[in-house]
Design a protein around this motif. Structure first.
Motif, mmCIF file in Angstrom:
data_model
loop_
_atom_site.group_PDB
_atom_site.id
_atom_site.type_symbol
_atom_site.label_atom_id
_atom_site.label_comp_id
_atom_site.label_asym_id
_atom_site.label_seq_id
_atom_site.Cartn_x
_atom_site.Cartn_y
_atom_site.Cartn_z
ATOM 1 N N PHE A 168 0.801 -1.223 0.000
ATOM 2 C CA PHE A 168 0.000 0.000 0.000
ATOM 3 C C PHE A 168 0.834 1.273 0.000
ATOM 4 O O PHE A 168 0.359 2.339 0.364
ATOM 5 C CB PHE A 168 -0.988 0.004 1.175
ATOM 6 C CG PHE A 168 -1.867 -1.212 1.196
ATOM 7 C CD1 PHE A 168 -2.898 -1.343 0.293
ATOM 8 C CD2 PHE A 168 -1.630 -2.227 2.100
ATOM 9 C CE1 PHE A 168 -3.698 -2.471 0.296
ATOM 10 C CE2 PHE A 168 -2.423 -3.366 2.120
ATOM 11 C CZ PHE A 168 -3.466 -3.482 1.218
ATOM 12 N N LYS A 169 2.099 1.184 -0.421
ATOM 13 C CA LYS A 169 2.958 2.349 -0.565
ATOM 14 C C LYS A 169 3.447 2.383 -2.002
ATOM 15 O O LYS A 169 3.825 1.356 -2.562
ATOM 16 C CB LYS A 169 4.149 2.274 0.390
ATOM 17 C CG LYS A 169 3.763 2.356 1.846
ATOM 18 C CD LYS A 169 4.984 2.293 2.730
ATOM 19 C CE LYS A 169 4.567 2.308 4.190
ATOM 20 N NZ LYS A 169 5.718 2.226 5.079
ATOM 21 N N SER A 170 3.444 3.554 -2.598
ATOM 22 C CA SER A 170 3.898 3.658 -3.981
ATOM 23 C C SER A 170 5.078 4.610 -4.080
ATOM 24 O O SER A 170 5.214 5.546 -3.294
ATOM 25 C CB SER A 170 2.758 4.128 -4.885
ATOM 26 O OG SER A 170 2.316 5.392 -4.489
ATOM 27 N N SER A 171 5.925 4.328 -5.038
ATOM 28 C CA SER A 171 7.059 5.206 -5.299
ATOM 29 C C SER A 171 7.449 5.074 -6.763
ATOM 30 O O SER A 171 7.057 4.137 -7.440
ATOM 31 C CB SER A 171 8.246 4.862 -4.399
ATOM 32 O OG SER A 171 8.703 3.568 -4.673
ATOM 33 N N CYS A 172 8.191 6.055 -7.229
ATOM 34 C CA CYS A 172 8.670 5.989 -8.610
ATOM 35 C C CYS A 172 10.075 6.559 -8.673
ATOM 36 O O CYS A 172 10.461 7.411 -7.875
ATOM 37 C CB CYS A 172 7.738 6.722 -9.556
ATOM 38 S SG CYS A 172 7.725 8.496 -9.349
ATOM 39 N N GLY A 173 10.829 6.028 -9.613
ATOM 40 C CA GLY A 173 12.170 6.519 -9.873
ATOM 41 C C GLY A 173 12.182 7.117 -11.267
ATOM 42 O O GLY A 173 11.605 6.563 -12.194
ATOM 43 N N ASP A 174 12.810 8.262 -11.411
ATOM 44 C CA ASP A 174 12.803 8.977 -12.676
ATOM 45 C C ASP A 174 14.197 9.518 -12.975
ATOM 46 O O ASP A 174 14.903 9.962 -12.065
ATOM 47 C CB ASP A 174 11.824 10.151 -12.603
ATOM 48 C CG ASP A 174 10.462 9.716 -12.097
ATOM 49 O OD1 ASP A 174 9.758 9.062 -12.859
ATOM 50 O OD2 ASP A 174 10.131 10.030 -10.935
ATOM 51 N N ILE A 175 14.554 9.471 -14.249
ATOM 52 C CA ILE A 175 15.838 10.006 -14.693
ATOM 53 C C ILE A 175 15.588 10.805 -15.969
ATOM 54 O O ILE A 175 14.929 10.318 -16.888
ATOM 55 C CB ILE A 175 16.862 8.889 -14.994
ATOM 56 C CG1 ILE A 175 17.145 8.067 -13.742
ATOM 57 C CG2 ILE A 175 18.149 9.483 -15.549
ATOM 58 C CD1 ILE A 175 18.006 6.850 -14.001
ATOM 59 N N ILE A 176 16.128 12.005 -16.011
ATOM 60 C CA ILE A 176 16.103 12.809 -17.230
ATOM 61 C C ILE A 176 17.549 12.957 -17.686
ATOM 62 O O ILE A 176 18.405 13.407 -16.915
ATOM 63 C CB ILE A 176 15.463 14.191 -16.998
ATOM 64 C CG1 ILE A 176 14.022 14.035 -16.488
ATOM 65 C CG2 ILE A 176 15.491 15.017 -18.284
ATOM 66 C CD1 ILE A 176 13.361 15.339 -16.074
#
Length: 158
Positions: A75-83
């Motif tokens: 029930f926990k969400s996260s995201c990883g992002d790279i530009i």
């Protein structure tokens, strides 16, 4: 609508995604009992990992590349992002948490956030790499989506 109807509709949607190869056996890793409840059948020998070589490609000159991956667990969400720029140099990399209760909603929120960030940095020529096939289908208009996500998808398309 009672709980049994809701559960039946969820089971039907899971089966549709499984039959369309948008949901795979490895999607149930650690939750095979849930897959069995949704009538997803798999053999113990079919459960495992496959190695594959992945190559990251630089965008064209003058472009930026946005790589996004999100997940929901416990029930926990996260995201990883790279530009990255066209030379492969990382411009921005970060991880954020959200209140999304599904992976697709987490992916949509992450993509929208990153696109807004790119716009604020005046990056208008952006390549996007995301592993959520369902999100791609939503954006292309080839799949019916939850109306609660309508405005976020509209903003992404804009």
């Amino acid at each position: 609508m009672n709980a049994f109807c809701v559960f039946a509709k969820v089971k039907d949607k899971i089966m549709q995604l499984f039959v369309a190869n948008l949901l795979r056996v490895d999607s149930f890793k650690g939750f095979y009992h849930v897959g069995a409840e949704f009538r997803v059948s798999f053999q113990p020998s079919s459960i495992g990992f496959k190695e594959r070589i992945v190559k990251w490609l630089k965008p064209l000159e003058g472009c930026f590349k946005l790589n996004i991956d999100s997940c929901v667990k416990n029930f926990k969400s996260s995201c990883g992002d790279i530009i990255s720029d066209f030379k492969g140099h990382v411009i921005v990399a970060f991880e954020v948490s959200s209140n999304a209760d599904t992976t697709i909603k987490a992916e949509i929120e992450a993509l929208l956030f990153c696109l807004e960030l790119c716009m604020s940095l005046c990056f208008t020529n952006v390549w996007i790499e995301i592993d959520a096939m369902l999100l791609i289908l939503y954006i292309e208009g080839n799949s019916i989506f939850n109306s609660a996500l309508f405005y976020m998808l509209k903003d992404i398309k804009h």
